[in-house]
Design an enzyme around this catalytic site. Structure first.
Site, PDB file in Angstrom:
ATOM      1  N   GLU A 137       0.839  -1.196   0.000  1.00  0.00           N
ATOM      2  CA  GLU A 137       0.000   0.000   0.000  1.00  0.00           C
ATOM      3  C   GLU A 137       0.876   1.248   0.000  1.00  0.00           C
ATOM      4  O   GLU A 137       1.901   1.270  -0.680  1.00  0.00           O
ATOM      5  CB  GLU A 137      -0.977  -0.099   1.176  1.00  0.00           C
ATOM      6  CG  GLU A 137      -1.805  -1.386   1.060  1.00  0.00           C
ATOM      7  CD  GLU A 137      -2.796  -1.612   2.180  1.00  0.00           C
ATOM      8  OE1 GLU A 137      -3.605  -0.707   2.426  1.00  0.00           O
ATOM      9  OE2 GLU A 137      -2.774  -2.696   2.786  1.00  0.00           O
ATOM     10  N   PHE A 138       0.510   2.281   0.754  1.00  0.00           N
ATOM     11  CA  PHE A 138       1.332   3.490   0.791  1.00  0.00           C
ATOM     12  C   PHE A 138       2.486   3.333   1.774  1.00  0.00           C
ATOM     13  O   PHE A 138       2.337   2.738   2.850  1.00  0.00           O
ATOM     14  CB  PHE A 138       0.490   4.702   1.223  1.00  0.00           C
ATOM     15  CG  PHE A 138      -0.375   5.264   0.137  1.00  0.00           C
ATOM     16  CD1 PHE A 138       0.179   6.014  -0.895  1.00  0.00           C
ATOM     17  CD2 PHE A 138      -1.741   5.044   0.142  1.00  0.00           C
ATOM     18  CE1 PHE A 138      -0.628   6.539  -1.904  1.00  0.00           C
ATOM     19  CE2 PHE A 138      -2.552   5.562  -0.853  1.00  0.00           C
ATOM     20  CZ  PHE A 138      -1.990   6.310  -1.881  1.00  0.00           C
ATOM     21  N   THR A 139       3.627   3.890   1.412  1.00  0.00           N
ATOM     22  CA  THR A 139       4.718   3.986   2.367  1.00  0.00           C
ATOM     23  C   THR A 139       5.481   5.273   2.118  1.00  0.00           C
ATOM     24  O   THR A 139       5.308   5.942   1.094  1.00  0.00           O
ATOM     25  CB  THR A 139       5.662   2.772   2.315  1.00  0.00           C
ATOM     26  OG1 THR A 139       6.482   2.758   3.489  1.00  0.00           O
ATOM     27  CG2 THR A 139       6.557   2.812   1.085  1.00  0.00           C
ATOM     28  N   HIS A 160       9.307   7.173   1.971  1.00  0.00           N
ATOM     29  CA  HIS A 160      10.754   7.054   1.857  1.00  0.00           C
ATOM     30  C   HIS A 160      11.358   8.434   2.045  1.00  0.00           C
ATOM     31  O   HIS A 160      10.774   9.443   1.616  1.00  0.00           O
ATOM     32  CB  HIS A 160      11.172   6.513   0.488  1.00  0.00           C
ATOM     33  CG  HIS A 160      10.706   5.115   0.221  1.00  0.00           C
ATOM     34  ND1 HIS A 160      10.781   4.107   1.164  1.00  0.00           N
ATOM     35  CD2 HIS A 160      10.168   4.542  -0.890  1.00  0.00           C
ATOM     36  CE1 HIS A 160      10.306   2.988   0.646  1.00  0.00           C
ATOM     37  NE2 HIS A 160       9.919   3.224  -0.591  1.00  0.00           N
ATOM     38  N   GLY A 206      12.021  -3.933  -2.823  1.00  0.00           N
ATOM     39  CA  GLY A 206      12.763  -4.563  -1.735  1.00  0.00           C
ATOM     40  C   GLY A 206      12.324  -4.144  -0.356  1.00  0.00           C
ATOM     41  O   GLY A 206      11.139  -4.247  -0.017  1.00  0.00           O
ATOM     42  N   CYS A 242       1.174   1.458   5.023  1.00  0.00           N
ATOM     43  CA  CYS A 242       0.815   0.076   4.672  1.00  0.00           C
ATOM     44  C   CYS A 242      -0.632  -0.250   5.006  1.00  0.00           C
ATOM     45  O   CYS A 242      -0.993  -1.421   5.160  1.00  0.00           O
ATOM     46  CB  CYS A 242       1.763  -0.916   5.341  1.00  0.00           C
ATOM     47  SG  CYS A 242       3.492  -0.649   4.905  1.00  0.00           S
TER      48      CYS A 242
END
EC number: 2.3.1.181
Length: 245
Positions: A96-98, A100, A186, A204
């Protein structure tokens, strides 16, 4: 194909993903500057094609991104709470969304599972084990949860939450895609990012657990420290590596 892991036990799966005899060492590449997300995505896609064509070897690429959000194939728009806070990219990976950003170690994993084991559930479990072993080298106990992917830390480890024994937060996220049995995308590991930047999303899609970092756990480490521990743990699970620039 993208991969979504549902409520299926994977604790019993083998965590050894060594390649077949004669496979070259996995290239170990570290970028010391912030890498824009479209550049990284383009690089991974090209590398996958080269691995398929047998003109390039497997590779792990360690890097950091500038602050951004990525949407996986299961992302729900309602989980993007602040769409104008940072750039948002469609990742094409599972999940889902994360978030970085600086202070987060990204490890993009481009491996040929045909040379190892054609079992994506076991591969996810091996990636979790890699992070768990890396965390153990810093005396942090990481754990997997069968109902959600990633690596979790009980907040009894966190100085600010020692009395909250029931709380647990994610320290490492996993999202992969597999194309003709070549993996890419990853893991992301929170070393010392600005955790407030997660407030723009529901990470997530999980609302009842938070996120944490090495720094938040009272373990200030450098990115170099993390890279050494990651390499050592990786070689125990996936086999030898060779440094490349």
């Amino acid at each position: 194909m993208t991969f979504e892991l549902k409520h299926r036990d994977r604790s019993h799966l083998s965590h050894h993903f060594n390649a077949i005899l004669g496979n070259p060492p996995v290239e170990w590449k570290i970028s010391d500057h912030l890498v824009e997300y479209p550049e990284a995505l383009r690089y991974m896609q090209e590398r996958v094609e080269k691995i398929l064509a047998k003109t390039a070897h497997e590779q792990v690429w360690l890097l950091e991104h500038p602050s951004l959000y990525t949407a996986g194939t299961s992302a729900d728009k309602k989980d993007l709470l602040a769409p104008h806070l940072f750039p948002v990219y469609e990742a094409g990976r599972g999940g889902e969304f994360t978030y970085h950003g600086p202070g987060q170690r990204i490890a993009y994993i481009m491996l040929d599972l045909k040379r190892r084991k054609q079992d994506i559930r076991a591969f996810i479990s091996a990636l979790e084990e890699w992070i768990i072993q890396m965390l153990a080298s810093f005396n942090i106990k990481g754990e997997r949860r069968e109902d959600r992917v990633g690596v979790w830390v009980k907040q009894s480890h966190c100085p600010s939450k020692k009395n909250d024994l029931s709380s647990e937060d994610k320290i490492a996220a996993i999202g992969i895609r597999v194309r003709k049995w070549i993996s890419f995308h990853g893991v992301s590991i929170n070393v010392n990012p600005n955790l407030a930047h997660y407030s723009g999303i529901v990470p997530c899609g999980i609302t009842n657990h938070g996120v944490t970092s090495f720094l938040n756990l009272g373990c200030p480490v450098t990115m170099h420290d993390i890279d050494i521990a990651l390499k050592h743990a990786f070689e125990k699970i996936f086999g030898p590596t060779i440094d490349v620039s």
